[in-house]
Every structure is written in C-alpha cells, then in structure tokens.
Motif scaffolding. Structure first.
Motif, PDB file in Angstrom:
ATOM      1  N   SER A   8      73.334  54.469  23.933  1.00 42.79           N
ATOM      2  CA  SER A   8      73.052  55.703  24.658  1.00 42.79           C
ATOM      3  C   SER A   8      73.898  56.814  24.041  1.00 42.79           C
ATOM      4  O   SER A   8      75.007  56.567  23.548  1.00 42.79           O
ATOM      5  N   PRO A  23      66.494  65.212  26.964  1.00 42.80           N
ATOM      6  CA  PRO A  23      66.831  63.858  26.513  1.00 42.80           C
ATOM      7  C   PRO A  23      65.657  62.897  26.703  1.00 42.80           C
ATOM      8  O   PRO A  23      64.682  63.229  27.383  1.00 42.80           O
ATOM      9  N   VAL A  24      65.763  61.713  26.133  1.00 41.31           N
ATOM     10  CA  VAL A  24      64.637  60.779  26.128  1.00 41.31           C
ATOM     11  C   VAL A  24      65.141  59.353  26.357  1.00 41.31           C
ATOM     12  O   VAL A  24      66.287  59.043  26.039  1.00 41.31           O
ATOM     13  N   GLU A  25      64.251  58.504  26.908  1.00 43.41           N
ATOM     14  CA  GLU A  25      64.572  57.084  27.069  1.00 43.41           C
ATOM     15  C   GLU A  25      63.541  56.284  26.286  1.00 43.41           C
ATOM     16  O   GLU A  25      62.342  56.481  26.493  1.00 43.41           O
ATOM     17  N   LEU A  27      65.726  59.850  15.247  1.00 41.37           N
ATOM     18  CA  LEU A  27      65.673  60.278  16.653  1.00 41.37           C
ATOM     19  C   LEU A  27      67.073  60.271  17.267  1.00 41.37           C
ATOM     20  O   LEU A  27      67.415  61.135  18.083  1.00 41.37           O
ATOM     21  N   ALA A  28      67.897  59.312  16.844  1.00 40.83           N
ATOM     22  CA  ALA A  28      69.267  59.231  17.374  1.00 40.83           C
ATOM     23  C   ALA A  28      70.037  60.506  17.031  1.00 40.83           C
ATOM     24  O   ALA A  28      70.802  61.025  17.850  1.00 40.83           O
ATOM     25  N   THR A  70      71.826  62.783  28.507  1.00 41.85           N
ATOM     26  CA  THR A  70      71.974  61.431  27.948  1.00 41.85           C
ATOM     27  C   THR A  70      70.626  60.833  27.568  1.00 41.85           C
ATOM     28  O   THR A  70      69.718  60.758  28.392  1.00 41.85           O
ATOM     29  N   SER A  71      70.518  60.391  26.343  1.00 42.94           N
ATOM     30  CA  SER A  71      69.321  59.692  25.854  1.00 42.94           C
ATOM     31  C   SER A  71      69.674  58.224  25.656  1.00 42.94           C
ATOM     32  O   SER A  71      70.830  57.885  25.348  1.00 42.94           O
ATOM     33  N   MET A  77      68.999  63.141  19.347  1.00 41.73           N
ATOM     34  CA  MET A  77      69.542  62.907  20.694  1.00 41.73           C
ATOM     35  C   MET A  77      70.928  63.550  20.842  1.00 41.73           C
ATOM     36  O   MET A  77      71.301  64.025  21.906  1.00 41.73           O
ATOM     37  N   MET A 121      60.010  65.371  24.471  1.00 42.74           N
ATOM     38  CA  MET A 121      61.334  66.016  24.564  1.00 42.74           C
ATOM     39  C   MET A 121      61.189  67.531  24.649  1.00 42.74           C
ATOM     40  O   MET A 121      62.168  68.240  24.846  1.00 42.74           O
ATOM     41  N   GLY A 176      74.397  63.970  24.460  1.00 42.56           N
ATOM     42  CA  GLY A 176      74.327  65.045  23.469  1.00 42.56           C
ATOM     43  C   GLY A 176      74.698  66.404  24.037  1.00 42.56           C
ATOM     44  O   GLY A 176      74.908  66.574  25.228  1.00 42.56           O
TER      45      GLY A 176
END
Ligand code: S3P
Length: 424
Positions: free
Chosen positions: A359, A292-294, A310-311, A320-321, A314, A262, A362
């Motif tokens: 999802s 952002p991250v997936e 982690l949320a 958008t993660s 985000m 990130m 953020g």
C-alpha cells in the motif's frame, strides 16, 4: 495546445509468438515492427539454434521455416521467461534432445508450472530440483497425448506452452484458466490457420495441424510500453500526448480503465481491427488531482506488467492506494514487490509491504528524494524508477538502468525528450 505524438516499440508478447509460429509454418513470413529488445532477440537466437532462418533487415524481419534439428549447444533464453516457457512446450514433441537455459534471473524463476502439464502429456522434460531452469528436454518416445488441464496459476506463458505442446499431440488439448490471461497465443495461432476454440475460460485446439503463414504480419505497438509513457504524461501534467498504433487488446489495456477510474481523461481511437485491434491512446492534458486506487487479485493478470508504473503514480496521488493478490509479482524478472518497496522507501515514498502486494500513501505534489535505487536488472523496475525521476528535482541513479534494452531500448531517450513532457 498541440497533442504530441509518440510511438512505442512493437509488442513484446506478440513478437515472441509471431516469430515462433513463423518458424514452424508452411512458408516464409515477413514481420514488420517486431520488438527489437533483447528478450525477443533471445527467441530469435533460440529459433536459429534449432535451424530456422531469420534475417533481420532494416524495415522487417524475414523468417524462413526449416525443419528443426538438434541444436549444437544449449539454447540461451537470456532473461526471457516467455522464450523459455513457450519453447519448452513447442520442443516437448521433438525427436532430439535440447536444453533451455538463461541468465541468473531467469534461472531463479518457477518452471514447474510448465514442466508438470507437459509431462502429463507424455513429454520428457525436467527442471532443477527446486523447480527452476534450466529445462532439459528429452526426445518424445511416442506422440504426446492431448490433455484437459486446469492451470493453477494465471499465466499466459503456461497457457501458451501447453497449447504449443498441443500442436504436437494426438487429439484435442484443452486448457482452462481460473482468471483469463492475455490471449495472444490463441489469436495468432488462428491467424496461422489453427482452429482454436475459445469458450469462456476454456481454450482448445487439435494436434497435428500444419500452420499456414499469413505471409506478412505487422506487430502493433506495445500497450505496456504505452502505459509507462502515459503515466509519465500524468506525472508531468505537461500537455496531451497521443501514443500511436498500439495493440488495443482488452486484456492489455486494463490500465487505461484503472487510470480513468483514478480520474484521468483518456481516449481510445480505434484505427483497425485485425488479429488484434490497433489504435491510438490519447492522454489529455491534465491538471486535476487523481484519486487513489485499489487493485485486487482478479485484476492482477491484466495489470501484471504495468503495476510498477501504476505504483509510481500511486505515490503522486493524495491518499492511500492498495495492491493485493499480486504474489505473481514476486516471481518476475525480480521480486517486484520487494524491489518496489525497497526503492520507494529510499526515495521517501510512504509504502507498506504485504506478502501479496503493498500500500502506498501518496501526496498530490510529492517531491522525491534523490539517491540511488536498484532495479536488480529488471527492465520494468528500471523504467518505473525512471518515472520516479520525474517527481524529483534531484538526481535518481538507477542500478541496472540499461536493462530497459530487454523490452524498450529507447525508453530513456523518450523520457528525456523534453518536447514530450514540457507544455507547448
Ligand atoms: C507474458 C505473460 C506474462 C507477462 C510477461 C509476458 C507473455 O507472464 O508478465 O511479461 O508474453 O505471455 P506470465 O505468463 O508469467 O504471467
């Protein structure tokens, strides 16, 4: 600018295993830096109920093994899934009846995942009709039979339960995982003299081996606890912090890779390699925005306990993660997908929920609403909502806040210590 040093409690997963193995070893074990939370306290209570002598001193815990005997009452695992599942495996080969029970949250969690393989080994253990606890264990009529078992859900607790049952079985027990989970049972069994073979996703051991205590064990700091504080540092952007003496087990610090991906600047300093690698995690001062991250299914087992934290991060990141493939999050101490969704919506975070994840859209400088959120008594959700507080200039009240005593009793003390989070 100085780097602030922070210590976290002893690792919870390792603490459970070291206690259990010490209680069935050939001589006493001194354990230092054992996690002092309530979950590990439940394992202590259960082992004492079976006859083990466990003395809690100021600086260490002394475990003196004694042959297990029929407990006088139901063995109370409290809120601890690890206690219930690992002990179900260990007790399956015992010659007396016992029952493992726990609080409302624990009795709502799936236990068939351990009951099925253990009964395939000839164990006589039962859960409720809907597959939950309590678990009733009848005396084994004959020695358990070793099995070769493919574990359908990625779970270190299930793997650990079968391996502990395998200690009391005739022959070689093998478990195969679909995705690797934390390997503390394997590592610590070896340190107690059990020849555990690992070949890719396959783990095997022979039954009937007497465990040899290493005499003294020091539990390294908990990497999950460290993740919550690392994220606090990234949220507050208030200087560098060094989290000291943490277990750097690769299956437990995947969150460091995620944070680096990130854009965070994090160093690992290896101090010693033993049963587990131990070192410092340094989160460098940080003022850039993060990306952002997936997070997809194959990463979930290594991140399962850190996703609530982690949320929160985000929500703090522009864009958008996404978290998918995380069905297991729904059967933790609470349904964490639902609890994150409900709490985040209340705080004004833009979140969507799926069956297997969520999802989050953020914002780099998001300011959360104040108000009341419910952790449903789930320690990791209480900690995650504590992190949300760092992104609000109003008060966030957390129902069930005290549940942090399960794994990290001093969490809010650490979070409220301004020196950690104010630029110096
Ligand atoms: C643990 C394994 C994980 C983890 C839990 C501790 C362990 O659970 O979420 O906090 O100590 O083995 P599962 O085995 O259910 O994935």
């Amino acid at each position: 600018m100085s780097i602030k040093s922070i210590f976290v409690p002893g690792d919870k997963s390792i603490s459970h295993r070291v206690l259990i193995l010490s209680a069935i070893a050939d001589r006493p074990t001194v354990i230092r830096n054992l996690n002092r939370g309530e979950d590990v306290g439940s394992t202590i209570k259960v082992l004492r109920g079976l006859g083990a002598r466990i003395e809690q001193k100021r600086d260490f815990v002394l475990v003196t093994p004694r042959p297990f005997s029929k407990p006088k009452s139901v063995l109370d695992c409290g809120n601890s899934g690890t206690t219930m599942r690992l002990m179900a495996g260990l007790l399956a080969s015992s010659q007396f009846p016992s029952e493992l029970s726990g609080d409302r949250s624990l009795l709502a969690r799936p236990m068939e995942r351990v009951v099925i393989p253990i009964n395939k080994m000839g164990g006589r253990i039962q859960c409720s009709q809907d597959g939950n606890g309590p678990i009733k264990i009848l005396p084994a009529l004959v020695p358990l039979k070793a099995i070769d078992y493919k574990i359908p859900v990625p779970s270190a607790q299930v793997k650990g339960a079968i391996l502990l049952a395998g200690l009391g079985a005739d022959g070689k027990t093998t478990v195969t995982e679909k995705i690797a989970t934390r390997n503390h049972t394997e590592l610590w069994l070896r340190s107690f003299g059990v020849g555990v073979e690992v070949c890719g996703l396959k783990v095997s051991l022979n039954g009937g081996v007497r465990l040899k205590s290493p005499g003294e064990v020091t539990v390294p700091g908990d990497p999950t606890a460290a993740a919550y504080l690392a994220i606090a540092a990234l949220i507050t952007r208030a200087g560098s912090i060094k989290i000291e003496n943490v277990a750097l087990n690769p299956g437990r610090i995947r969150w460091v890779e995620i944070l680096r991906g990130m854009g965070a600047d994090i160093d690992l300093e290896l101090i010693a390699s033993g049963v587990e690698d131990i070192g410092n995690i340094v989160i460098h001062n940080f003022n850039k925005g993060l990306k952002p991250v997936e997070i997809n299914a194959h990463l979930i087992p290594d991140l399962i306990d850190e996703i609530p934290a982690l949320a929160v991060l985000m929500a703090r990141v522009e864009g958008t993660s996404i978290v998918r493939g995380a069905m297991e999050l729904r059967v933790k101490e609470s349904d964490r997908v639902k609890v994150i969704y409900e709490g985040f919506r209340r705080l004004g975070i833009d979140i969507d929920m799926f069956d297997d994840g969520f999802s989050i859209k953020g914002g780099g400088n998001i300011l959360l609403r104040g108000g009341r959120v419910n952790s449903y008594g789930d320690h990791r959700m209480a900690m995650a909502f504590g992190l949300c507080n760092l992104m609000s200039d109003r008060s966030i009240y957390i129902n069930g806040k005290n549940s942090v005593v399960i794994s990290f009793p001093g969490f809010f003390r650490e979070l409220n210590r301004p020196k950690n989070w104010i630029d110096t």
